[in-house]
Design a protein around this motif. Structure first.
Motif, PDB file in Angstrom:
ATOM      1  N   ASN A  83       0.828  -1.209   0.000  1.00 23.82           N
ATOM      2  CA  ASN A  83       0.000   0.000   0.000  1.00 23.82           C
ATOM      3  C   ASN A  83       0.861   1.256   0.000  1.00 23.82           C
ATOM      4  O   ASN A  83       0.509   2.250  -0.633  1.00 23.82           O
TER       5      ASN A  83
ATOM      6  N   GLY B 135     -10.034   8.954  -3.358  1.00 24.15           N
ATOM      7  CA  GLY B 135      -9.603   8.220  -4.547  1.00 24.15           C
ATOM      8  C   GLY B 135      -8.670   9.086  -5.351  1.00 24.15           C
ATOM      9  O   GLY B 135      -8.255  10.150  -4.899  1.00 24.15           O
TER      10      GLY B 135
ATOM     11  N   ARG C 148      -5.927  -5.669  -9.103  1.00 21.13           N
ATOM     12  CA  ARG C 148      -6.764  -5.618  -7.892  1.00 21.13           C
ATOM     13  C   ARG C 148      -7.166  -4.190  -7.577  1.00 21.13           C
ATOM     14  O   ARG C 148      -6.596  -3.231  -8.075  1.00 21.13           O
ATOM     15  N   ARG C 149      -8.182  -4.077  -6.729  1.00 21.96           N
ATOM     16  CA  ARG C 149      -8.838  -2.788  -6.510  1.00 21.96           C
ATOM     17  C   ARG C 149      -7.907  -1.690  -5.991  1.00 21.96           C
ATOM     18  O   ARG C 149      -8.048  -0.528  -6.343  1.00 21.96           O
ATOM     19  N   ALA C 150      -6.951  -2.063  -5.150  1.00 20.82           N
ATOM     20  CA  ALA C 150      -6.102  -1.041  -4.529  1.00 20.82           C
ATOM     21  C   ALA C 150      -5.260  -0.296  -5.565  1.00 20.82           C
ATOM     22  O   ALA C 150      -4.904   0.864  -5.374  1.00 20.82           O
TER      23      ALA C 150
ATOM     24  N   THR D 251      -5.974   0.915  -8.500  1.00 19.33           N
ATOM     25  CA  THR D 251      -6.628   2.077  -9.108  1.00 19.33           C
ATOM     26  C   THR D 251      -7.244   2.983  -8.045  1.00 19.33           C
ATOM     27  O   THR D 251      -8.026   3.866  -8.355  1.00 19.33           O
ATOM     28  N   LEU D 252      -6.898   2.742  -6.802  1.00 16.26           N
ATOM     29  CA  LEU D 252      -7.502   3.496  -5.706  1.00 16.26           C
ATOM     30  C   LEU D 252      -6.502   4.411  -4.996  1.00 16.26           C
ATOM     31  O   LEU D 252      -6.778   5.578  -4.742  1.00 16.26           O
ATOM     32  N   LEU D 253      -5.332   3.872  -4.701  1.00 12.23           N
ATOM     33  CA  LEU D 253      -4.398   4.643  -3.869  1.00 12.23           C
ATOM     34  C   LEU D 253      -3.621   5.731  -4.618  1.00 12.23           C
ATOM     35  O   LEU D 253      -3.406   6.812  -4.073  1.00 12.23           O
TER      36      LEU D 253
ATOM     37  N   ARG E 138     -15.981 -12.102  -8.764  1.00 15.41           N
ATOM     38  CA  ARG E 138     -15.134 -10.924  -8.978  1.00 15.41           C
ATOM     39  C   ARG E 138     -15.680  -9.681  -8.280  1.00 15.41           C
ATOM     40  O   ARG E 138     -16.888  -9.513  -8.203  1.00 15.41           O
ATOM     41  N   SER E 139     -14.777  -8.822  -7.856  1.00 11.97           N
ATOM     42  CA  SER E 139     -15.194  -7.534  -7.312  1.00 11.97           C
ATOM     43  C   SER E 139     -15.284  -6.543  -8.450  1.00 11.97           C
ATOM     44  O   SER E 139     -14.473  -6.575  -9.373  1.00 11.97           O
ATOM     45  N   ILE E 140     -16.244  -5.676  -8.374  1.00 13.16           N
ATOM     46  CA  ILE E 140     -16.470  -4.725  -9.458  1.00 13.16           C
ATOM     47  C   ILE E 140     -16.530  -3.315  -8.897  1.00 13.16           C
ATOM     48  O   ILE E 140     -17.052  -3.100  -7.795  1.00 13.16           O
ATOM     49  N   VAL E 141     -15.948  -2.379  -9.629  1.00 11.67           N
ATOM     50  CA  VAL E 141     -16.034  -0.977  -9.225  1.00 11.67           C
ATOM     51  C   VAL E 141     -16.529  -0.151 -10.401  1.00 11.67           C
ATOM     52  O   VAL E 141     -16.024  -0.285 -11.512  1.00 11.67           O
ATOM     53  N   PHE E 142     -17.538   0.659 -10.148  1.00 11.37           N
ATOM     54  CA  PHE E 142     -17.991   1.645 -11.132  1.00 11.37           C
ATOM     55  C   PHE E 142     -17.298   2.958 -10.802  1.00 11.37           C
ATOM     56  O   PHE E 142     -17.402   3.449  -9.683  1.00 11.37           O
TER      57      PHE E 142
ATOM     58  N   LEU F 296     -14.471  -1.328 -13.676  1.00  6.98           N
ATOM     59  CA  LEU F 296     -13.293  -2.158 -13.423  1.00  6.98           C
ATOM     60  C   LEU F 296     -13.772  -3.465 -12.811  1.00  6.98           C
ATOM     61  O   LEU F 296     -14.625  -3.442 -11.919  1.00  6.98           O
TER      62      LEU F 296
END
Ligand code: SF4
Lengths: 475, 219
Positions: free
Chosen positions: B113, B208, B146-148, B150-152, B184-188, B138
């Protein structure tokens, strides 16, 4: 559920004296109102979406037991663990137990009305665990030691100067302007440290899909993504009414919710996850299914529709009563028109505070018109007024029996139920009202009914009723 | 635990006594007469996507496939991004010379992270786009990671191919169904992180990425 024992009218009177609050609220609700109408008018199939949204929720509520069991199965299959909580105490105990089991002294939270409803933060504090609210507005509220006044924009009663003072004092940010950019940056830095070090995250849920076990959080700031992605352990607390049958159903709500709530085509971020099966994100997932009065609300076939609510807050923004008195006057975490019908059903009748809520309305019907899941709020308000009155009568005090409003409601109910009586009453009213009506409004009713008009104007009975007009034109 | 479960289910059954015993959930009809399929020409759909994404104050540029590497180089240069997080499936050819690529999972080691936080930005593809709302989806596939990821990072440069764009939310939901069933995890993502909490003044970025840049690519 935490709820004020003081009646709405008393709380509202105090709020009305706060002109700053009224200015902020008036500005906010008017802005959102205009934007929402524009966002909605973009969709040619808005009414069809509302129909479908209402029907899906109704399907889920009528067969709630089945869907919850299915949800439990699919979440478990996806590697999550499901807990059931009959009331706030049970839910708090479960969440605190999980946090303590991981030795967490601090948890990061994304704003959730369900956890406000059960008073989770206070409970965690008693157990020595600090719950850090990570939504900017919630953080502001938390630092100020206040309660939220709007589902969607909880700090709407605070202006930038007040927020600057707060951050200076509580976050030690000395050189700080009152530019929202600057203020936001300060919060970002403060919170990022918390996200990166937290072991346990806590969230609510906007929807949970029975079929696939997928939980959904809708948000703007990214703190929801942070809380549901970074910590090792994620605990989601959701009311049992949040379940929807299938993944496909979300295609309806993902259109209805953002446009109704923040008036956007889509909110900036929506996260969907199913247990721990994606092989990334939290290694442990707990879903707490909360009753806390919901089954009580479910048991009233007419009042049940309040459980369709997707917490968009559109009804707050169009409500002339809410616009003037703000959220705190409703005495619970559910303000505005939806609060007026939901709170008394969740807590049960027979208490001064909740009993006063069905009267916190002018019955203008604007809330029903905007509601994306077509909750007939005015209908439920009237229905609950009837229940409050009956309940008071059943309690048997002689004062209750003589209550003029009770008597009026009984007469009204009889009259509304009988067409001939109804038409006769309209004629009578027209003949009888002329000394009272001024410019189409009745400002003062005589005798025991004066209490009614002391706080509201009554629309005068029109010269010709709809029925009479219909007979003349079409008959 | 199971005691609470049984009690709640019992309460629900009691509360819904008015629902006829023989009624099954499917008997409660759900009319899906809203739009589920686009009737617009695809070029128009792509146009709407570009328009709606840019309304979020995200910058959007349309490019041909052969121009893509150059467009990426330019975007990164303008931003001054030198240490770039890249999703596992992003082609090497997209990464400009002189930019250090932090590839998640390389050598079996996921980025921490702290590394994500300290990077200058992230480069990813996406699962699909929704024109009606200007949304990028995504789904944890190799082009997004993984989600992190495109987040951090504070800056997100996202590549979407024109044929990944659908017009309506229902079309997107249908396409994602398979992945959801696999867990799968999904993010809009619809524009950069934003808040309107302070006097309803919109401010980009609380948590974000504060800057979102989208390259819409013709194949
Ligand atoms: S009652 Fe309807 S309008 Fe009000 S918050 Fe709930 S869903 Fe929105």
């Amino acid at each position: 559920m935490r709820v004020s024992e003081r009646p709405f009218q008393a709380l509202a009177r105090e709020a009305l004296a706060d002109s700053q609050l009224r200015r902020n609220l008036g500005h906010a609700t008017a802005t959102i109102r205009k934007k929402r109408a524009a966002a909605v008018s973009e969709l040619p199939d808005w009414e069809e979406l509302r129909e479908a949204g209402a029907a899906i929720k109704e399907r889920a509520l009528r067969h709630l037991d089945e869907y919850l069991v299915r949800l439990e199965e699919s979440v478990t299959k996806a590697g999550g663990e499901v807990h059931w909580a009959r009331d706030a105490r049970e839910a708090n105990r479960i969440v605190a137990g999980i946090a303590k089991g991981h030795g967490a002294r601090e948890v990061v939270k994304v704003k959730s009305i369900a956890t406000d409803e059960i008073g989770l933060n206070d409970h965690l504090a008693k157990e020595g665990i600090e719950a850090v609210e990570t939504d900017l507005a919630e953080l502001i509220i938390q630092l100020a030691g206040e309660e939220s006044s709007h589902i969607l924009v909880p700090a709407i009663h605070k202006n930038r100067a007040e927020i600057r003072e707060l951050f200076r004092e509580k976050l030690g940010a000395k050189d700080l302007s009152d530019d929202p950019r600057d203020l936001t940056e300060t919060a970002r830095r403060y919170l990022r440290e918390r996200f990166l070090s937290a072991k346990v995250g806590i969230s609510g849920a906007n929807f949970a899909v029975a079929e696939t076990g997928t939980v959904c959080v809708v948000e703007s700031e990214g703190n929801g993504r942070m809380c549901t992605t970074l910590p090792e352990v994620l605990v989601t607390v959701m009311g049992i009414e949040k379940v929807v049958p299938t993944w496909r159903d979300l295609e309806v709500f993902m259109q209805l919710l953002p446009r109704s709530s923040t008036a956007e085509r889509m909110n900036p971020y929506t996260s969907f996850w199913s247990g721990t099966s994606s092989g990334e994100g939290p290694r442990e997932f707990h879903l707490v299914l909360l009753d806390n009065g919901r089954t009580q609300a479910l048991s009233d076939p007419k009042g049940r529709q309040a459980l369709r609510c997707i917490r968009c807050s559109a009804c707050l923004n169009v409500c002339p009563v809410y616009e003037r008195v703000g959220g705190h006057s409703y005495g619970s975490v559910y303000p505005g028109p939806i609060g007026a019908i939901l709170t008394p059903q969740l807590t049960g009748l027979g208490r001064k505070g909740p009993d006063s809520l069905p009267y916190a309305s002018s019955l203008c019907g604007a809330c029903y018109e905007v509601c994306p899941v077509k909750i007939n709020i005015p209908e439920v308000l009237i229905h609950l007024r009837g229940r409050v009155v009956r309940n008071r009568q059943d309690s048997g005090s002689p004062a209750a029996k003589l209550d003029p409003e009770g008597a009026a409601m009984r007469t009204l109910a009889r009259t509304f139920a009988d067409r001939r009586l109804y038409e006769a009453a309209q004629k009578l009213a027209r003949a009888g009202q002329w000394p009272l009506a001024r410019g189409g409004k009745i400002r003062r009713l005589p005798g025991p009914l004066s209490g009614w008009t002391a706080v509201r104007d009554l629309e005068a009975v029109p010269r010709e009723t709809f029925r009479e007009w219909w007979r003349r034109e079409r008959g | 635990m199971s005691q609470a479960r049984e009690e709640i289910l019992r309460r629900i059954r009691l509360a819904t006594r008015d629902v006829p015993q023989e009624e099954s959930p499917e008997d409660v009809s759900v009319e899906r007469s809203y739009r589920v399929e686009s009737v617009s020409p695809h070029e128009e759909v792509v146009g709407r996507f570009v328009e709606n994404v840019s309304e979020y104050r995200a910058s959007v540029r349309r490019v041909g496939e052969e121009e893509l590497p150059e467009a990426i180089r330019e975007a990164l240069a303008r931003r001054g991004a030198r240490r770039l997080v890249v999703a596992p499936g992003v082609p090497d050819g997209w990464i400009p010379e002189g930019v250090e690529a932090l590839r998640d999972g390389e050598g079996g080691r996921p980025l921490t992270n702290e590394e994500l936080d300290a990077s200058d930005g992230v480069l990813s593809g996406c699962a699909l786009g929704i024109a009606q709302s200007g949304t990028i989806v995504l789904d944890g596939g190799r082009m997004q990671g993984r989600r992190a990821l495109t987040l951090l990072p504070d800056y997100h440069l996202c590549v979407i191919y024109e044929d990944q764009i659908v017009e309506l939310v229902p079309e997107a939901v249908r396409r994602l169904e398979g992945g959801v069933r696999e867990g799968r995890s999904i993010v809009f993502v619809s524009g950069p992180s934003a808040t309107s909490d302070i006097e309803l003044d919109r401010v980009e970025g609380v948590h974000g990425p504060r800057t979102l840049e989208v390259l819409v690519c013709r194949r």
